[in-house]
Structures are given as structure tokens and as C-alpha cells.
Write a protein that holds these residues in place. Structure first.
Motif, PDB file in Angstrom:
ATOM      1  N   ILE A 165       0.843  -1.203   0.000  1.00 43.99           N
ATOM      2  CA  ILE A 165       0.000   0.000   0.000  1.00 43.99           C
ATOM      3  C   ILE A 165       0.876   1.250   0.000  1.00 43.99           C
ATOM      4  N   ALA A 166       1.929   1.250   0.808  1.00 41.39           N
ATOM      5  CA  ALA A 166       2.828   2.401   0.861  1.00 41.39           C
ATOM      6  C   ALA A 166       3.496   2.617  -0.494  1.00 41.39           C
ATOM      7  N   THR A 185       0.932   4.054  -2.877  1.00 37.12           N
ATOM      8  CA  THR A 185       0.682   5.446  -2.510  1.00 37.12           C
ATOM      9  C   THR A 185       1.802   6.340  -3.026  1.00 37.12           C
ATOM     10  N   GLN A 186       3.047   5.886  -2.865  1.00 39.66           N
ATOM     11  CA  GLN A 186       4.194   6.662  -3.331  1.00 39.66           C
ATOM     12  C   GLN A 186       4.146   6.857  -4.848  1.00 39.66           C
ATOM     13  N   HIS A 238       1.521   9.433  -5.685  1.00 40.27           N
ATOM     14  CA  HIS A 238       2.004  10.785  -5.375  1.00 40.27           C
ATOM     15  C   HIS A 238       2.954  11.279  -6.465  1.00 40.27           C
TER      16      HIS A 238
END
Length: 75
Positions: free
Chosen positions: A43-44, A47-48, A51
Motif C-alpha cells: 500500500i505504501a 501510494t508513493q 504521489h
């Protein structure tokens, strides 16, 4: 004396079984923790990436946003 010995032996058996069950549960929880950590890492990463993509993509102007809203209503 035999009655006491029997009770102590029985209690020891119960405690050993409880310890065994506790160890099994601990292993299961450690596995669940590892799976959850991997999920959070994915998930991280996602997300990165989003972004970074958003940072490289110009924001639509107010006029473009209004036009997009009209197209959405017409559809």
C-alpha cells in the motif's frame, strides 16, 4: 501421597497442553503480522507511485474541470 502426585501430574499435563496451544497461537499471530506488514508495504509503495504521478501531472484548470463536469452530467 498418591492422590497428590496424581493431581500434580494431571496439572502438569494441562499446563503443557496450554503452553503448546499458546505457542501455536503465537506462531499464527506472527504469521498474520508478517502478512499484514507485506500488505502495508505494498500500500505504501502504491501510494508513493500515485504521489509521484500526481506531481508530474499538471492540475486541470478551472475551465477544464467545469467542462469535465458538463461531460459527466451529459453521460
Amino acid at each position: 501421597m498418591t492422590d497428590l502426585r496424581t493431581r500434580l501430574t494431571d496439572r502438569l499435563a494441562v499446563l503443557r497442553r496450554e503452553a503448546e496451544l499458546g505457542e501455536e497461537r503465537l506462531r499464527a499471530l506472527e504469521n498474520d503480522t508478517a502478512v499484514l506488514r507485506e500488505t502495508l508495504l505494498r500500500i505504501a509503495g502504491a501510494t508513493q507511485v500515485l504521489h509521484e504521478v500526481l506531481a508530474e501531472t499538471p492540475a486541470p484548470s478551472e475551465q477544464d474541470a467545469a467542462a469535465a463536469g458538463l461531460h459527466a452530467e451529459a453521460g
